[in-house]
Design a protein around this motif. Structure first.
Motif, short mmCIF file in Angstrom:
data_model
loop_
_atom_site.label_atom_id
_atom_site.label_comp_id
_atom_site.label_asym_id
_atom_site.label_seq_id
_atom_site.Cartn_x
_atom_site.Cartn_y
_atom_site.Cartn_z
N GLY A 289 12.54 -18.20 8.42
CA GLY A 289 11.70 -18.71 9.67
C GLY A 289 12.48 -18.36 11.01
N ASP A 290 13.86 -17.95 11.07
CA ASP A 290 14.15 -17.58 12.44
C ASP A 290 13.57 -16.09 12.96
N SER A 291 13.60 -15.76 14.30
CA SER A 291 12.92 -14.73 14.75
C SER A 291 13.88 -13.63 14.07
N SER A 292 15.01 -13.87 13.82
CA SER A 292 15.77 -12.65 13.19
C SER A 292 15.62 -12.43 11.77
N TRP A 293 14.74 -13.28 11.22
CA TRP A 293 14.87 -13.22 9.52
C TRP A 293 13.83 -12.09 9.29
N PRO A 294 14.27 -10.91 8.61
CA PRO A 294 13.53 -9.71 8.25
C PRO A 294 12.03 -10.22 7.68
N ASP A 295 10.93 -9.39 8.01
CA ASP A 295 9.86 -9.63 7.25
C ASP A 295 9.98 -8.96 5.93
N LYS A 296 10.76 -7.95 5.52
CA LYS A 296 10.95 -7.72 4.16
C LYS A 296 12.34 -7.09 4.24
N PHE A 297 12.75 -7.01 2.73
CA PHE A 297 14.13 -6.44 2.42
C PHE A 297 13.73 -5.25 1.36
N ILE A 298 14.43 -4.22 2.04
CA ILE A 298 14.29 -2.75 1.15
C ILE A 298 15.37 -2.51 0.40
N HIS A 299 15.28 -2.53 -0.93
CA HIS A 299 16.45 -2.36 -1.86
C HIS A 299 16.65 -0.98 -2.23
N VAL A 300 17.48 -0.09 -1.26
CA VAL A 300 17.66 1.33 -1.61
C VAL A 300 18.74 1.11 -2.78
N ALA A 301 19.69 0.54 -2.72
CA ALA A 301 20.74 0.61 -3.51
C ALA A 301 21.71 -0.91 -3.38
N ASP A 302 21.22 -1.95 -3.95
CA ASP A 302 21.72 -3.10 -3.31
C ASP A 302 23.30 -3.31 -3.80
N VAL A 303 24.22 -3.63 -3.18
CA VAL A 303 25.60 -4.01 -3.52
C VAL A 303 25.78 -4.84 -5.02
N VAL A 304 25.00 -5.76 -4.85
CA VAL A 304 24.96 -6.65 -5.95
C VAL A 304 23.67 -6.89 -6.34
N PRO A 305 22.86 -6.04 -7.28
CA PRO A 305 21.59 -6.12 -7.85
C PRO A 305 20.72 -7.47 -7.91
N VAL A 306 19.62 -7.57 -7.27
CA VAL A 306 18.86 -8.93 -7.43
C VAL A 306 17.72 -8.48 -8.36
N ASP A 307 17.61 -9.54 -9.26
CA ASP A 307 16.58 -9.55 -9.97
C ASP A 307 15.38 -10.32 -9.46
N TYR A 308 14.29 -9.64 -9.16
CA TYR A 308 13.22 -10.18 -8.82
C TYR A 308 11.97 -9.89 -9.80
N THR A 309 12.24 -9.44 -10.81
CA THR A 309 11.16 -9.44 -12.00
C THR A 309 11.13 -10.56 -12.93
N ALA A 310 10.14 -11.22 -13.01
CA ALA A 310 10.12 -12.29 -14.05
C ALA A 310 10.10 -11.62 -15.53
N PRO A 311 10.82 -12.44 -16.51
CA PRO A 311 10.60 -12.14 -17.77
C PRO A 311 9.40 -12.16 -18.37
N GLU A 312 9.12 -11.37 -19.51
CA GLU A 312 8.01 -11.43 -20.19
C GLU A 312 7.63 -12.76 -20.91
#
Length: 553
Positions: free
Chosen positions: A202-225
């Motif tokens: 909600g801050d003005s400095s909060w990014p509109d999106k996050f681009i995951h070129v090669a995260d330092v700590v991989p984030v799982d944003y895919t739901a399981p089947e």
């Protein structure tokens, strides 16, 4: 703001508080074009021209002057940014003194900082030509990432690129447990400014999106089947719910089981036994899988079929999964569905001295709704095929008798159409089959007698109680609506007089368990199997008083 390929401008545009980042075109000279500086002088400081020596007259030494702005100096001292004195140039014009950083961007710009930080910390050789794409202005990065099949979403991660639609990028240093993130960003003021700060959604400095070129700590944003092949069956002491393992790119961490929409269990492995499911009740179970990131799969749903599954050798004449064993005193009858959707039939198999004998219904029989149909063992020597038949958004209870003595099928007896119950529990009473259920939080039953179907008023005097503890239990003379109310076992009976009686309460600090038919009336068995509370609701002849029995074993 124009891209590097735009025509040269002679006048510098007015910069906003947060300047848009513009990339350097491939034709710009590399960073080696910076003027040479004398030894021990910060990079980017121009050399002083040679001056004639003066006669033995010394002048006070002037302090070194940095030609850049403090932002790039801070980034250099803190993170090793290679260009500590980047010139404060007109980034909108190639010939305005901007210098190539060697990665295809202008020194001191947000794109230059992010490209350097991703290369330094993430171990990725990121540049203006990364992944075979021209990344261009910061405003274009999300579109370029999508074309390169690089994830760009709303999920922050350490090492991700924060992208802003207004034309700016930042770098995510860390993600905090409260949902905030620490970002570093350059050229926030249009003059190579550099800052590291914490921002919140909600801050003005909060990014509109996050681009995951090669995260330092991989984030799982895919739901399981969704869990596969869910099934529910009655077992000794409860209901067994099974499903196959759910697939996930980073692995599932557990499963959530719901009964009739209410969470009843969290388990790490496929399969779970519901020790609080009461005997003879229809239930709907759904299972979802979740992973460590909190992603939740779609639900896999199954229903507990009423009746006991028949042995495979006796189930052969019937449609798969429809044959059930019906206990008739000392005898067992196997009944099920036959035919097909356009020729719906039923049948029952009974044992004779000559072997199994299959008796089919001689006419077409509507199967009714899948969730309501079952075979009920009557107290009159009959097996009743009961179900709900829908018409025009309403339903009617219908039961078809099979007489064991004459080995013949009778005729359907239908109730009048009425609003459908949430779910139907079929029971056998001394009068005939009873269809019980709830409308909201109140119980109701329709009982088929000699004079046809009778539906008394709802049990409005019976308190709703715990939704997971509700069950309809057959009694000597009728049906009892049982549940746990304020840590006490409670049952209200629909007796021979055709109305609901007041609640009968028993026990103190009663834990939720499963309801069964006991010797004296309904009994609540604790989920652990160690405690038992009996509630006697059967009245003595012509004595409306109820007897309370509290027994722990």
């Amino acid at each position: 703001m124009p891209s590097p390929s735009a025509p040269r401008r002679t006048a510098r545009p007015v910069l906003a508080l947060v300047a848009a980042c513009v990339t350097l075109a491939a034709l710009v000279l590399p960073s080696t074009a910076v003027l040479a500086a004398p030894p021990n002088t910060p990079p980017g400081t121009p050399s002083a021209p040679d001056k004639p020596a003066e006669d033995n007259q010394e002048k006070p030494e002037k302090p070194e002057v940095w030609t850049g702005y403090p932002g790039t100096n801070t980034a250099h001292d803190t993170y090793g940014y290679p260009w500590p004195a980047a010139p404060d140039c007109n980034e909108a014009s190639i010939g305005s003194g901007c210098v190539n950083d060697g990665l295809g961007f202008f020194q001191g710009q947000c794109t230059s900082w992010v490209a350097y930080r991703v290369s330094q910390r993430n171990g990725v050789a990121f540049s203006n030509w990364y992944a075979g794409r021209h990344w261009g202005n910061a405003s274009e990065w999300a579109k370029v990432a999508k074309g390169a099949k690089i994830a760009a979403n709303k999920v922050p991660a350490p090492g991700a690129i924060g992208w802003y639609a207004r034309g700016h990028v930042s770098y995510v240093e860390s993600v905090n447990t409260d949902g905030s993130v620490v970002i570093s960003e350059m050229n926030t003021d249009g003059h190579n400014g550099f800052v590291v700060h914490t921002v919140y959604p909600g801050d003005s400095s909060w990014p509109d999106k996050f681009i995951h070129v090669a995260d330092v700590v991989p984030v799982d944003y895919t739901a399981p089947e969704a869990p596969g092949d869910p099934s529910a069956r009655s077992v000794k002491g409860g209901v067994r719910v099974d499903w196959s393992k759910s697939a996930d790119d980073l692995g599932t961490t557990g499963y959530t089981v719901r009964r009739d929409g209410i969470v009843v269990a969290e388990t790490a492995r496929p399969g779970w036994t519901d020790r609080r499911a009461s005997a003879g009740q229809p239930y709907s179970y759904s299972v979802t899988a979740h992973d460590a990131a909190g992603n939740v799969s779609a639900a896999a749903t199954t229903r507990l079929a009423l009746g006991t599954r028949a042995p495979a050798r006796l189930a052969a004449p019937y449609l798969k999964g429809t044959a059930v064993s019906v206990a008739m005193g000392d005898a067992t009858v196997v009944c099920g569905l036959r035919g097909g959707p356009r020729d719906q039939r039923v049948g029952c198999t009974r044992r004779t001295p000559r072997g199994p004998e299959l008796v089919r219904a001689g006419r077409e029989v509507g199967w009714g709704t899948e969730t309501s149909r079952t075979f009920v063992a009557g107290r009159d020597g009959k097996v009743w095929f009961c179900r709900d038949v829908a018409a025009g958004g309403r339903s009617a209870h219908a039961c078809l008798p099979f007489d064991l003595a004459t080995r013949s099928w009778g005729f359907d007896r239908r109730d009048r159409y009425r609003p459908a119950l949430d779910r139907v529990t079929w029971l056998a009473t001394t009068n005939g089959p009873a269809a019980c259920g709830a409308t909201g939080d109140r119980a109701t039953c329709s009982v088929m007698g000699q004079q046809g179907w009778h539906t008394p008023k709802r049990a409005d005097r019976a308190l709703p109680g715990d939704p997971l503890s509700r069950a309809f239990v057959p009694t000597r003379d009728g049906v009892a609506f049982c549940r746990v109310v304020s840590a006490r076992a409670a049952c209200a009976e629909l007796g021979t007089r055709g109305g609901w009686d007041k609640d009968v309460l028993a026990g103190r600090d009663v834990a939720h368990g499963r309801w069964v038919t006991g010797e004296t009336g309904p009994e609540l068995v604790a989920a652990t199997g160690r405690g038992r509370v009996a509630v006697e609701v059967d009245p003595a002849p012509r004595t409306p008083k109820r007897t309370l029995v509290h027994r722990l074993s």
